[in-house]
Write a protein that holds these residues in place. Structure first.
Motif, PDB file in Angstrom:
ATOM      1  N   CYS A  60       0.832  -1.211   0.000  1.00 39.67           N
ATOM      2  CA  CYS A  60       0.000   0.000   0.000  1.00 39.67           C
ATOM      3  C   CYS A  60       0.866   1.260   0.000  1.00 39.67           C
ATOM      4  O   CYS A  60       0.550   2.238  -0.697  1.00 39.67           O
ATOM      5  CB  CYS A  60      -0.934   0.013   1.209  1.00 39.67           C
ATOM      6  SG  CYS A  60      -2.227  -1.235   1.135  1.00 39.67           S
ATOM      7  N   LEU A  61       1.957   1.236   0.737  1.00 38.46           N
ATOM      8  CA  LEU A  61       2.870   2.373   0.763  1.00 38.46           C
ATOM      9  C   LEU A  61       3.500   2.584  -0.615  1.00 38.46           C
ATOM     10  O   LEU A  61       3.623   3.726  -1.073  1.00 38.46           O
ATOM     11  CB  LEU A  61       3.950   2.173   1.828  1.00 38.46           C
ATOM     12  CG  LEU A  61       4.931   3.331   2.032  1.00 38.46           C
ATOM     13  CD1 LEU A  61       4.219   4.644   2.327  1.00 38.46           C
ATOM     14  CD2 LEU A  61       5.904   2.987   3.151  1.00 38.46           C
ATOM     15  N   ALA A  62       3.859   1.509  -1.298  1.00 41.22           N
ATOM     16  CA  ALA A  62       4.405   1.615  -2.658  1.00 41.22           C
ATOM     17  C   ALA A  62       3.393   2.277  -3.588  1.00 41.22           C
ATOM     18  O   ALA A  62       3.750   3.158  -4.388  1.00 41.22           O
ATOM     19  CB  ALA A  62       4.789   0.233  -3.185  1.00 41.22           C
ATOM     20  N   ILE A  63       2.136   1.886  -3.458  1.00 41.17           N
ATOM     21  CA  ILE A  63       1.079   2.484  -4.284  1.00 41.17           C
ATOM     22  C   ILE A  63       0.929   3.969  -3.944  1.00 41.17           C
ATOM     23  O   ILE A  63       0.818   4.812  -4.842  1.00 41.17           O
ATOM     24  CB  ILE A  63      -0.253   1.714  -4.109  1.00 41.17           C
ATOM     25  CG1 ILE A  63      -0.116   0.305  -4.683  1.00 41.17           C
ATOM     26  CG2 ILE A  63      -1.417   2.466  -4.751  1.00 41.17           C
ATOM     27  CD1 ILE A  63      -1.233  -0.645  -4.285  1.00 41.17           C
ATOM     28  N   TRP A  64       0.951   4.297  -2.664  1.00 41.56           N
ATOM     29  CA  TRP A  64       0.855   5.691  -2.234  1.00 41.56           C
ATOM     30  C   TRP A  64       2.007   6.513  -2.840  1.00 41.56           C
ATOM     31  O   TRP A  64       1.792   7.616  -3.352  1.00 41.56           O
ATOM     32  CB  TRP A  64       0.852   5.781  -0.713  1.00 41.56           C
ATOM     33  CG  TRP A  64       0.730   7.178  -0.147  1.00 41.56           C
ATOM     34  CD1 TRP A  64       0.364   8.315  -0.815  1.00 41.56           C
ATOM     35  CD2 TRP A  64       0.979   7.575   1.193  1.00 41.56           C
ATOM     36  NE1 TRP A  64       0.367   9.393   0.043  1.00 41.56           N
ATOM     37  CE2 TRP A  64       0.742   8.968   1.285  1.00 41.56           C
ATOM     38  CE3 TRP A  64       1.376   6.889   2.335  1.00 41.56           C
ATOM     39  CZ2 TRP A  64       0.889   9.684   2.470  1.00 41.56           C
ATOM     40  CZ3 TRP A  64       1.522   7.600   3.513  1.00 41.56           C
ATOM     41  CH2 TRP A  64       1.280   8.980   3.579  1.00 41.56           C
ATOM     42  N   ILE A  65       3.204   5.966  -2.804  1.00 42.14           N
ATOM     43  CA  ILE A  65       4.361   6.658  -3.369  1.00 42.14           C
ATOM     44  C   ILE A  65       4.136   6.933  -4.857  1.00 42.14           C
ATOM     45  O   ILE A  65       4.377   8.043  -5.337  1.00 42.14           O
ATOM     46  CB  ILE A  65       5.653   5.837  -3.151  1.00 42.14           C
ATOM     47  CG1 ILE A  65       6.006   5.787  -1.665  1.00 42.14           C
ATOM     48  CG2 ILE A  65       6.816   6.413  -3.961  1.00 42.14           C
ATOM     49  CD1 ILE A  65       7.048   4.749  -1.309  1.00 42.14           C
TER      50      ILE A  65
END
Length: 133
Positions: A60-65
């Motif tokens: 999810c953090l990768a997607i947010w980035i």
């Protein structure tokens, strides 16, 4: 190389780090050392479940980035996570870390890269703040 191009390249690299660590290392359990570290640090028998949750959050953090939403907040979040996690691991599970004591150096270098990318190479957000002043 233009700042905006460098920012995009580094953003993809940072997102890839989180995606690989979340999906490949944790969700797909291709690096069992991560689960061992969690079991050791938290002294729990539920390390597989925790690793799955952490892996999902990292994806999810990768997607947010990659979305570019609130990039500076995202950078502060990443830096806080990386430094906190590495300090805890340095104290509680140093012998299980890939690079032992040097892990903290790589974490600091990663945090610096995140900071520079969000606060210096991020032309779009830097310009927005300049026009508001």
């Amino acid at each position: 190389m233009k700042r905006s191009t460098l920012h995009k390249i580094i953003t993809i690299i940072l997102a890839s780090v989180w995606l690989i660590n979340g999906l490949y290392c944790k969700i797909l359990n291709q690096v069992p050392r991560h689960e061992t570290i969690v079991a050791h640090v938290l002294n729990t028998e539920h390390s597989r479940l925790l690793i799955l949750i952490i892996g999902i959050l990292e994806v999810c953090l990768a997607i947010w980035i990659l979305t570019g939403y609130k990039q500076k907040l995202n950078a502060i979040f990443q830096i806080t996570i990386v430094i906190s996690m590495n300090i805890i691991e340095f104290i509680a599970a140093q012998d299980l870390l890939l690079w032992k004591k040097l892990n903290i150096i790589f974490a600091l270098l990663f945090a610096v890269l995140v900071y520079v990318n969000a606060f210096h190479f991020n032309k779009k957000e830097n310009n927005n703040y300049a026009t508001k002043a």
